[in-house]
Design an enzyme around this catalytic site. Structure first.
Site, mmCIF file in Angstrom:
data_model
loop_
_atom_site.group_PDB
_atom_site.id
_atom_site.type_symbol
_atom_site.label_atom_id
_atom_site.label_comp_id
_atom_site.label_asym_id
_atom_site.label_seq_id
_atom_site.Cartn_x
_atom_site.Cartn_y
_atom_site.Cartn_z
ATOM 1 N N HIS A 213 0.825 -1.154 0.005
ATOM 2 C CA HIS A 213 -0.047 -0.131 -0.110
ATOM 3 C C HIS A 213 0.872 1.201 -0.001
ATOM 4 O O HIS A 213 0.402 2.384 -0.275
ATOM 5 C CB HIS A 213 -0.940 0.062 1.154
ATOM 6 C CG HIS A 213 -0.256 0.180 2.440
ATOM 7 N ND1 HIS A 213 0.099 -1.168 3.482
ATOM 8 C CD2 HIS A 213 0.057 1.343 3.323
ATOM 9 C CE1 HIS A 213 0.756 -0.553 4.472
ATOM 10 N NE2 HIS A 213 0.777 0.850 4.399
HETATM 11 C C1 UD1 Z 1 -2.534 5.230 5.724
HETATM 12 C C2 UD1 Z 1 -1.294 5.585 6.219
HETATM 13 C C3 UD1 Z 1 -0.119 4.600 6.106
HETATM 14 C C4 UD1 Z 1 -0.558 3.418 6.729
HETATM 15 C C5 UD1 Z 1 -1.812 2.971 5.941
HETATM 16 C C6 UD1 Z 1 -2.336 1.653 6.807
HETATM 17 C C7 UD1 Z 1 -0.896 7.994 6.349
HETATM 18 C C8 UD1 Z 1 -0.205 9.295 5.648
HETATM 19 N N1 UD1 Z 1 -0.970 6.898 5.810
HETATM 20 O O1 UD1 Z 1 -2.165 4.833 4.299
HETATM 21 O O2 UD1 Z 1 1.073 5.207 7.123
HETATM 22 O O3 UD1 Z 1 0.570 2.483 6.587
HETATM 23 O O4 UD1 Z 1 -2.736 3.763 6.262
HETATM 24 O O5 UD1 Z 1 -3.153 1.146 5.963
HETATM 25 O O6 UD1 Z 1 -1.612 8.195 7.261
HETATM 26 N N2 UD1 Z 1 -9.323 4.215 1.214
HETATM 27 C C9 UD1 Z 1 -10.529 3.393 1.139
HETATM 28 N N3 UD1 Z 1 -11.275 3.066 2.116
HETATM 29 C C10 UD1 Z 1 -10.776 3.090 3.411
HETATM 30 C C11 UD1 Z 1 -9.455 3.693 3.666
HETATM 31 C C12 UD1 Z 1 -8.874 4.387 2.533
HETATM 32 O O7 UD1 Z 1 -10.982 3.404 -0.096
HETATM 33 O O8 UD1 Z 1 -11.317 2.908 4.489
HETATM 34 C C13 UD1 Z 1 -8.743 4.497 -0.045
HETATM 35 C C14 UD1 Z 1 -9.085 5.778 -0.582
HETATM 36 O O9 UD1 Z 1 -9.065 5.986 -1.711
HETATM 37 C C15 UD1 Z 1 -8.057 6.811 0.138
HETATM 38 C C16 UD1 Z 1 -6.699 5.690 -0.065
HETATM 39 O O10 UD1 Z 1 -7.253 4.530 0.226
HETATM 40 O O11 UD1 Z 1 -7.652 7.748 -0.751
HETATM 41 C C17 UD1 Z 1 -5.609 6.056 0.965
HETATM 42 O O12 UD1 Z 1 -6.278 6.150 2.280
HETATM 43 P P1 UD1 Z 1 -5.318 6.937 3.319
HETATM 44 O O13 UD1 Z 1 -5.744 6.723 4.711
HETATM 45 O O14 UD1 Z 1 -4.986 8.363 2.897
HETATM 46 O O15 UD1 Z 1 -3.768 6.364 3.265
HETATM 47 P P2 UD1 Z 1 -3.209 4.875 3.339
HETATM 48 O O16 UD1 Z 1 -2.738 4.605 1.869
HETATM 49 O O17 UD1 Z 1 -4.472 3.919 3.544
HETATM 50 N N1 UDP Z 2 -3.743 -6.706 8.335
HETATM 51 C C1 UDP Z 2 -4.972 -7.424 8.313
HETATM 52 N N2 UDP Z 2 -5.577 -7.556 7.259
HETATM 53 C C2 UDP Z 2 -4.960 -7.675 5.995
HETATM 54 C C3 UDP Z 2 -3.835 -7.015 6.099
HETATM 55 C C4 UDP Z 2 -3.084 -6.406 7.172
HETATM 56 O O1 UDP Z 2 -5.423 -7.584 9.441
HETATM 57 O O2 UDP Z 2 -5.740 -7.744 4.931
HETATM 58 C C5 UDP Z 2 -2.821 -6.637 9.871
HETATM 59 C C6 UDP Z 2 -1.774 -6.873 9.740
HETATM 60 O O3 UDP Z 2 -1.658 -8.254 10.304
HETATM 61 C C7 UDP Z 2 -1.087 -5.819 10.684
HETATM 62 C C8 UDP Z 2 -1.825 -4.538 10.126
HETATM 63 O O4 UDP Z 2 -2.969 -5.115 9.591
HETATM 64 O O5 UDP Z 2 -1.474 -5.994 12.061
HETATM 65 C C9 UDP Z 2 -0.801 -3.804 9.233
HETATM 66 O O6 UDP Z 2 -1.538 -2.740 9.029
HETATM 67 P P1 UDP Z 2 -1.136 -2.060 7.491
HETATM 68 O O7 UDP Z 2 -0.231 -2.758 6.658
HETATM 69 O O8 UDP Z 2 -2.424 -1.464 6.857
HETATM 70 O O9 UDP Z 2 -0.366 -0.666 8.124
HETATM 71 P P2 UDP Z 2 1.200 -0.520 8.471
HETATM 72 O O10 UDP Z 2 1.544 -1.679 9.288
HETATM 73 O O11 UDP Z 2 1.991 -0.549 7.047
HETATM 74 O O12 UDP Z 2 1.298 1.029 9.013
#
Ligand code: UD1
Ligand code: UDP
Length: 372
Positions: A213
């Site tokens: 991601h």
């Molecule tokens: C965010 C965090 C990242 C973390 C990740 C975990 C920041 C800057 N980034 O990244 O550090 O590792 O979460 O998963 O805070 N979206 C959906 N549904 C949701 C959430 C998001 O469709 O419930 C889509 C939207 O199109 C959105 C995109 O995902 O624009 C990105 O979501 P965002 O929370 O901005 O950043 P992540 O890439 O999820």
């Molecule tokens: N995770 C989950 N389901 C998924 C992918 C990840 O439960 O389909 C869990 C994973 O085990 C970990 C957390 O989500 O506990 C990590 O989240 P993510 O990778 O979104 O964020 P990051 O750790 O990079 O900030």
């Protein structure tokens, strides 16, 4: 401080994005052991899909949030500003003793900044981690949150060194261990009972798991194409299970790569899966390929190979003591590291210091004691 003695300590716990939920779950459990703690949960709404949010509250038995700020998705500036605007009146009304923020997402820095400027103490769980890559939005969030926090709760020794180098006063810093691992240990038995392997017709040890991601991997056609090339080779060896983050799913079609991924016969794209299913999937995988932060730590404790598709990590202990290797997003590098993993098994699962399932207890104790 003796449990149950003294006036009530009110703590606002902030969460917003998927990895935050695993971090607040053990904190909420640990708080319950202190009669004089009054914890509240404020969900910013940064993540909002059922499978990115509510599912984790149910599975990890986290109490319903006291409030959801409902900020949703937008640019960094708009999202951070929206969180700040919606969080400020909550802090003013509640007058907590602490605002606890976890990790490194936009919700973390936004709420830390609001609290600090109102004069409320901030505790940062997972302080001190540094990738030294300031192109990562999370690195900016980490640096800024740590600079203004009153209590810096560190998960691995590199965090102690980093904070010292940045001139943070020693008395603010505490090495407490890893709350992510508290959650893993608390749920391993339950995860063992997940039926996901049968549902997907998988044999333990005979498949790989992927999550991606990071913007540097999934927002750019060239990077994602290089990764696709690696996956084409890897899925010819063992099937790939790919629970896909919504950001990545949206980008596949935006970048014109959906067909290329669909054409890989042994790569299976799923919606994001719940924590218990994911833990089961990871624990029985041959290799996990990821750019996640938390997954690098979880695979280390599970004793499963992890290839991190990044050039750096803020969690170096997962390399020095764990099962993690950095492979970037060059296809040849990914595939050759994958083949190395396939040619040998992991020795004894290593256990970094204080990744013992008790980090949240240490944190709760500190929050109470620092108030008297
Ligand atoms: C965010 C965090 C990242 C973390 C990740 C975990 C920041 C800057 N980034 O990244 O550090 O590792 O979460 O998963 O805070 N979206 C959906 N549904 C949701 C959430 C998001 O469709 O419930 C889509 C939207 O199109 C959105 C995109 O995902 O624009 C990105 O979501 P965002 O929370 O901005 O950043 P992540 O890439 O999820
Ligand atoms: N995770 C989950 N389901 C998924 C992918 C990840 O439960 O389909 C869990 C994973 O085990 C970990 C957390 O989500 O506990 C990590 O989240 P993510 O990778 O979104 O964020 P990051 O750790 O990079 O900030």
């Amino acid at each position: 401080m003796e449990k149950g003695k003294g006036p009530t300590v009110k703590i606002i716990n902030v969460c917003g994005a998927r990895p935050n939920f695993m971090k607040i779950a053990p904190l909420m459990r640990a708080y319950r052991r202190h009669k004089n703690l009054q914890p509240l949960i404020i969900h910013t709404g940064q993540h909002y899909d059922e499978k990115m949010s509510d599912l984790f509250f149910r599975q990890l038995e986290i109490p319903e949030p006291d409030m959801n700020l409902g900020v949703g998705s937008s640019s960094h500036a708009v999202q951070t500003a929206e969180i700040m605007m919606r969080f400020e009146p909550v802090v003013l009304e509640q007058q907590p003793d602490w605002v606890v923020v976890v990790g490194d997402v936009n919700s973390t820095i936004a709420c830390a900044l609001v609290a600090k400027k109102i004069g409320v103490k901030v505790a940062h769980v997972e302080a001190g981690l540094r990738s030294f890559d300031r192109t990562m939005p999370e690195e900016i969030n980490r640096l800024l949150t740590d600079a203004i926090s009153d209590l810096l709760l560190v998960s691995e020794p590199s965090g102690l060194e980093n904070l010292k180098r940045e001139g943070i006063a020693d008395e603010k810093i505490h090495f407490v261990g890893n709350v992510m691992i508290d959650t893993l240990k608390a749920n391993l038995e339950k995860a063992e009972r997940s039926n996901i392997l049968n549902e997907l017709d998988l044999e333990p040890g005979n498949y790989n798991v992927v999550t991606l991601h990071r913007p540097s991997n999934v927002d750019d056609t060239e990077s994602l194409s290089r990764i696709a090339e690696a996956f084409e080779a890897i899925q010819a060896d063992l099937p790939i299970i790919f629970p896909m983050h919504p950001r990545t799913y949206k980008n596949l079609s935006k970048l014109g790569l959906s067909e290329r991924f669909d054409n890989m016969k042994h790569l299976h794209i799923l919606e994001p899966v719940g924590y218990l299913d994911f833990l089961k999937l990871m624990s029985k995988a041959a290799v996990v390929l990821t750019d996640s932060g938390g997954i690098q730590e979880e695979t280390t404790i599970l004793g499963v190979w992890c290839l991190t598709l990044r050039e750096n990590t803020e969690r170096p202990i997962t390399i020095s003591e764990g099962t993690n290797t950095l492979v970037g997003n060059d296809s040849e590098k990914i595939v050759s590291a994958y083949r190395r993993c396939r040619s040998r098994s992991v020795d004894d699962p290593p256990i970094p210091e204080k990744w013992d399932g008790r980090a949240a207890d240490r944190i709760a104790e500190l929050l109470v004691n620092e108030c008297y």
